[in-house]
Design an enzyme around this catalytic site. Structure first.
Site, PDB file in Angstrom:
ATOM      1  N   ARG A  54       0.825  -1.197   0.000  1.00  0.00           N
ATOM      2  CA  ARG A  54       0.000   0.000   0.000  1.00  0.00           C
ATOM      3  C   ARG A  54       0.866   1.257   0.000  1.00  0.00           C
ATOM      4  O   ARG A  54       1.905   1.281   0.676  1.00  0.00           O
ATOM      5  CB  ARG A  54      -0.819   0.020   1.284  1.00  0.00           C
ATOM      6  N   HIS A  97      13.541  -2.724  -1.914  1.00  0.00           N
ATOM      7  CA  HIS A  97      13.001  -2.708  -3.277  1.00  0.00           C
ATOM      8  C   HIS A  97      13.890  -3.578  -4.175  1.00  0.00           C
ATOM      9  O   HIS A  97      15.123  -3.486  -4.087  1.00  0.00           O
ATOM     10  CB  HIS A  97      12.966  -1.262  -3.791  1.00  0.00           C
TER      11      HIS A  97
HETATM   12  C1  GRF Z   1      10.384  -8.260  -2.230  1.00  0.00           C
HETATM   13  O1  GRF Z   1      10.895  -8.542  -3.506  1.00  0.00           O
HETATM   14  C2  GRF Z   1      10.615  -6.824  -1.865  1.00  0.00           C
HETATM   15  O2  GRF Z   1      11.789  -6.303  -2.413  1.00  0.00           O
HETATM   16  C3  GRF Z   1       9.430  -6.125  -2.476  1.00  0.00           C
HETATM   17  O3  GRF Z   1       8.346  -7.026  -2.318  1.00  0.00           O
HETATM   18  C4  GRF Z   1       8.857  -8.347  -2.197  1.00  0.00           C
HETATM   19  C5  GRF Z   1       8.349  -8.864  -0.896  1.00  0.00           C
HETATM   20  O4  GRF Z   1       8.661 -10.213  -0.678  1.00  0.00           O
HETATM   21  N1  GRF Z   1       9.208  -4.844  -1.843  1.00  0.00           N
HETATM   22  P1  GRF Z   1       8.422 -10.853   0.758  1.00  0.00           P
HETATM   23  O5  GRF Z   1       6.958 -10.643   1.108  1.00  0.00           O
HETATM   24  O6  GRF Z   1       9.344 -10.195   1.725  1.00  0.00           O
HETATM   25  O7  GRF Z   1       8.713 -12.314   0.559  1.00  0.00           O
END
Ligand code: GRF
Length: 200
Positions: free
Chosen positions: A92, A110
């Site tokens: 969100r 990210h």
């Molecule tokens: C990860 O690739 C993170 O970089 C991005 O969303 C994904 C989340 O994965 N913001 P998780 O839920 O931590 O397995």
């Protein structure tokens, strides 16, 4: 002094698990005050509950705007105020009021080398651009989309045979190392922001 975290998730929560593992293994001097999800069915919640971590669901109500939702989220967080709010796959957008409330205390991970490929589907964007290297970035959250001060990054080679899935999986391995390491640097008081940059 141990860093008190709250972790926001929306899905599988593998970064949240990596943070928790790092704490258990003594690589990260932190405590998790709560894991909060906006999705009641987020798989990460089950892991957190099984590990005895306090969990909350703050779900968007019908017709509720972002500001009102974030006010409830702030109220939930402030029940046991964290020093750092760590976003870990939280899907969100945060309101300016939320970001202002936790100024320079919200951290995100990210899956690209920011400022390249912000927003959704970062791995797909990297493949479409034909870059030879991508990676992941941990950064403070500001009001832009993945634009806040960069804390650290890890580089991952893009291979000719990569699909979005294989690239995402290799980047994720690095995410799981980078995120706890960055939080540990914050815990040690080693992360200083000057203007738009984190000092090296
Ligand atoms: C990860 O690739 C993170 O970089 C991005 O969303 C994904 C989340 O994965 N913001 P998780 O839920 O931590 O397995």
């Amino acid at each position: 002094m141990s860093l008190k975290l709250a972790i926001l998730i929306s899905g599988r929560g593998s970064n949240m698990q990596a943070i928790h593992r790092a704490i258990k293994e003594g690589r990260l001097d932190a405590t998790i005050a709560a894991v909060i999800s906006d999705q009641p069915a987020a798989p990460g919640l089950a892991y957190a509950q099984a590990e005895g971590i306090l969990t909350h669901v703050v779900e968007k109500q019908k017709g509720e705007d972002r500001e009102a939702f974030d006010r409830r989220l702030i109220a939930q967080l402030e029940e046991d105020p964290p020093q750092i709010v760590a976003l870990a796959g939280y899907m969100r957008l945060l309101s300016p009021a939320f970001i202002g409330h936790f100024h320079r205390r919200i951290v995100n991970i990210h899956p690209s080398l920011l400022p390249a490929f912000p927003g959704l589907h970062a791995q797909r964007q990297a493949l479409e651009a034909g870059v030879r290297y991508s990676g992941c970035t941990v950064h403070f959250v500001d009001e832009g989309c993945d634009t806040g001060p960069i804390i650290d990054q890890r580089v991952v080679a893009v291979l000719p045979e990569d699909t979005e899935e294989t690239l995402a999986a290799r980047i994720l391995e690095q995410e799981h190392q980078l995120y706890p390491a960055c939080l540990q640097r914050i815990a040690e008081g080693k992360v200083k922001v000057e203007g738009r940059k984190v000092l090296l």
